[in-house]
Design an enzyme around this catalytic site. Structure first.
Site, mmCIF file in Angstrom:
data_model
loop_
_atom_site.group_PDB
_atom_site.id
_atom_site.type_symbol
_atom_site.label_atom_id
_atom_site.label_comp_id
_atom_site.label_asym_id
_atom_site.label_seq_id
_atom_site.Cartn_x
_atom_site.Cartn_y
_atom_site.Cartn_z
ATOM 1 C CB ALA A 123 -0.928 -0.010 1.213
ATOM 2 C CG LEU A 124 4.056 3.866 -2.610
ATOM 3 C CD1 LEU A 124 4.791 4.367 -1.366
ATOM 4 C CD2 LEU A 124 5.071 3.450 -3.687
ATOM 5 C CB SER A 131 4.601 8.959 -10.660
ATOM 6 O OG SER A 131 3.958 8.121 -11.604
ATOM 7 C CD GLU A 369 4.998 -4.302 -9.005
ATOM 8 O OE1 GLU A 369 6.242 -4.296 -9.047
ATOM 9 O OE2 GLU A 369 4.334 -5.294 -8.664
#
Length: 388
Positions: A123-124, A131, A369
């Site tokens: 979880a980013l 980005s 990703e």
């Protein structure tokens, strides 16, 4: 560095390919249509030990490493990109623990993640921080032996079904990227809830949701590394998992190519199979060449990263090859699936055939990703730093 698949890895490829063809292919269309997580396939993969191949044996995995993860994901993605995410997302979620966890953290979490008893997620991303990780607004404040976590995440693969989340939050907002920290958060912690489930173009059947934290207490013992290590941990993780997305892209492209080639052998126009027309032969030749080039780059990256310490590789070299493999393979997947649809003509556009699904699935490999624009920045920066 060159690479060659060992006999063990080649056997693994054959086993997974047979399983994918016999057990997964028949489920692919339904998974996409119903947009429901395939728990039966998760149990199948867990029972075969496929969720723990990237985890060392001392923590309950098989220790076969990144090339093995890539092989598994590629072979499953040939028939179902959504099903391949069961393996890929598990590797992504557990990687921060494997890279930065203490012995106690590894012993507590990795065995059940490797066995598939528990599912994990990474979880980013946030609504205002995709980005640009420095714009993360989720924050964590230390209070005694706890951190109180508040904020919102979005586009989280395995959201809502995961038992364990690696969550990135700011412990020092004034320091930007240097103020990010990483935490292990369990699904039943108070103040943690699941928000909206996204309706997606592709990889349907793999849930993507918001995560919401409202003064969620997280034990200080669940901090990964030190405060301020979060961005470094996230980048180290992605350096090791982007080739897995490359492998997924290769699998999607190979599956589309295989289907299109077989179709052109059987489809008759103007009194002969369309495969006999040179224009279509040239298309298929280009498609096959791109797929093989992508595959070679993905496995070159996977073996290089797996052996980086022994090779004395720099962080820049690892990042560059990782980004190259994801960038090139995902662009190939998009181009090849579009061409495969074209080879089938009107039939390729119909949901009765799998190619329109493969084309929809391929698109996300250029985005998650790290978008391919970000991959190009990473590659360029490592090249320029190398020249200094």
């Amino acid at each position: 560095m060159s690479y060659q698949l060992t006999e063990e890895l080649e056997m693994l490829r054959q086993v997974v390919r047979r399983m994918a063809e016999e057990k997964v292919a028949s489920r692919a269309a339904a998974i996409d249509e119903e947009d429901a997580y395939p728990w039966d396939l998760k149990e199948l993969f867990a029972g075969q030990g496929l969720l723990g191949v990237g985890v060392p044996e001392e923590y309950g995995g098989t220790g076969q490493g990144l090339p093995a993860v890539c092989l598994i994901v590629e072979e499953i993605a040939r028939v179902s990109a959504s099903a391949s995410l069961i393996v890929a997302a598990q590797e992504l979620g557990l990687m921060p623990i494997l890279l930065a966890g203490t012995e106690e953290q590894k012993e507590k979490y990795l065995p059940t993640l490797a066995s598939g008893e528990r599912i994990c997620a990474f979880a980013l991303t946030e609504p205002n921080a995709g980005s640009d990780a420095g714009s993360i607004r989720t924050w964590a404040r230390r209070e005694g032996d706890m951190y109180l976590l508040s904020g919102q995440k979005c586009f989280i693969t395995n959201g809502g079904i995961a038992d364990v989340y690696t969550v990135f939050a700011s412990t020092d907002p004034g320091r930007g990227l240097k103020g990010l920290s990483a935490f292990i958060v369990e699904k039943d912690y108070p103040g943690f809830s699941i928000g909206k489930k996204e309706k997606k173009m592709g990889v349907r059947g793999s849930p993507t949701t918001e995560l919401i934290f409202e003064d969620c207490p997280v034990p200080a013992a669940n901090l990964l590394g030190k405060e301020g290590d979060g961005f470094k941990i996230a980048m180290m993780t992605l350096d090791r998992t982007r080739p897995v997305i490359g492998a997924q892209a290769v699998g999607i492209a190979q599956g589309a190519l295989d289907y299109a080639v077989n179709y052109t052998r059987e489809r008759v126009q103007f009194g002969r199979p369309v495969a006999s027309f040179q224009g279509l032969q040239f298309m298929m030749a280009d498609m096959a060449t791109r797929v093989e080039a992508a595959r070679q780059l993905v496995y070159r990256a996977a073996f290089f990263i797996e052996n980086a310490a022994a090779l004395g590789a720099s962080t820049g070299e690892i990042s560059r090859l990782s980004s190259m493999s994801k960038l090139f393979a995902s662009d190939v997947a998009m181009q090849v699936t579009v061409d495969a649809v074209q080879l089938l003509g009107g039939y390729g556009y119909m949901r009765e055939y799998p190619l329109e699904r493969m084309m929809r699935d391929a698109k996300i490999t250029q985005i998650y990703e790290g978008t391919n624009q970000i991959q190009r920045l990473v590659i360029a920066r490592t090249l320029l730093e190398n020249e200094k």
